[in-house]
Design a protein around this motif. Structure first.
Motif, short mmCIF file in Angstrom:
data_model
loop_
_atom_site.label_atom_id
_atom_site.label_comp_id
_atom_site.label_asym_id
_atom_site.label_seq_id
_atom_site.Cartn_x
_atom_site.Cartn_y
_atom_site.Cartn_z
N GLU A 48 18.61 -11.57 29.62
CA GLU A 48 18.42 -11.45 28.17
C GLU A 48 18.68 -10.00 27.74
O GLU A 48 18.20 -9.06 28.37
N GLY A 49 19.46 -9.84 26.71
CA GLY A 49 19.75 -8.50 26.21
C GLY A 49 21.00 -7.88 26.80
O GLY A 49 21.46 -6.84 26.32
N SER A 50 21.54 -8.49 27.85
CA SER A 50 22.77 -7.94 28.42
C SER A 50 23.95 -8.27 27.52
O SER A 50 24.04 -9.36 26.97
N ASP A 51 24.83 -7.31 27.38
CA ASP A 51 26.02 -7.52 26.56
C ASP A 51 27.15 -8.04 27.43
O ASP A 51 27.64 -7.34 28.33
#
Lengths: 69, 139
Positions: A48-51
């Motif tokens: 979660e939150g990784s681009d």
């Protein structure tokens, strides 16, 4: 937000062969961090939150032609 | 917005062979109060009439049954036909604030996301620059 112009698939062109017709998640520095048969299964492996940006890996043995004439 | 072409091997790997450059645009799919969690590449295809995505993307915007959409078959240049079911959804290009209402077709036999001409109409100019190997979408 991923800057996709920093992604260079040539760097992983040989690796992509292993993922033909699968989805892969790719980071801005052109690393494959997840894969799977569907978009959903692939994206849910990504922290979660990784681009990342996802790519459906095309077949390598044929060129592409339009879907509709 | 400018996007550089992405390069792919075609056929057996031969370093003397040129790679195939394809205009891939990063988009998110919106619908039913949901959106795809991460953008994904779709092929910008000036030869296709419509926007058609693989069926598995439908589930990401709350469509469990693509067949509830409007059926409009598609035919490829070799005459191959595919059943495509259209739903009124929206697309957002990565880096653009606009969310573009678009009829999106889903098919169980189409494997790659395609942005056809119904997507082009959202832009004043779409430029394919083969010398720069990039595509530009101008609002």
């Amino acid at each position: 937000m991923v800057n996709v112009n920093n992604i260079d698939l040539r760097k992983i062109s040989q690796d992509l062969r292993s993922f033909e017709n699968q989805w892969v998640a790719i980071t801005e520095d052109t690393r494959i961090v997840a894969s799977g048969p569907t978009y959903g299964e692939t994206v849910r492996q990504v922290k979660e939150g990784s681009d990342v940006v996802l790519l459906k890996v095309p077949s390598f043995d044929a060129s592409l032609a339009p879907v509709e004439a | 917005m400018k996007f550089e072409y992405q390069k792919f091997i075609l056929g057996s790997h031969d370093p003397r062979k040129p790679l195939v450059a394809r205009p891939l645009i990063p988009v998110s799919l919106h619908g039913n109060g949901m959106k795809t969690r991460s953008p994904y590449f779709a092929l910008l295809d000036s030869g296709a009439d419509r926007v058609i995505f693989p069926a598995d993307l439908a589930a990401e915007v709350g469509i469990p049954d693509i067949e509830k959409g409007e059926l409009e078959p598609a035919v490829g240049i070799a005459g191959q036909r595919a059943d495509v079911y259209y739903h009124n959804l929206a697309l957002q290009v990565l880096g653009d604030t606009r969310v573009l209402p678009t009829a999106v077709g889903f098919s169980r036999t189409v494997s790659l996301p395609i942005l056809g001409r119904s997507f082009f109409k959202h832009f004043k100019v779409v430029t394919f620059s083969e010398s720069k190997e990039e595509v530009e979408l101008k609002n």
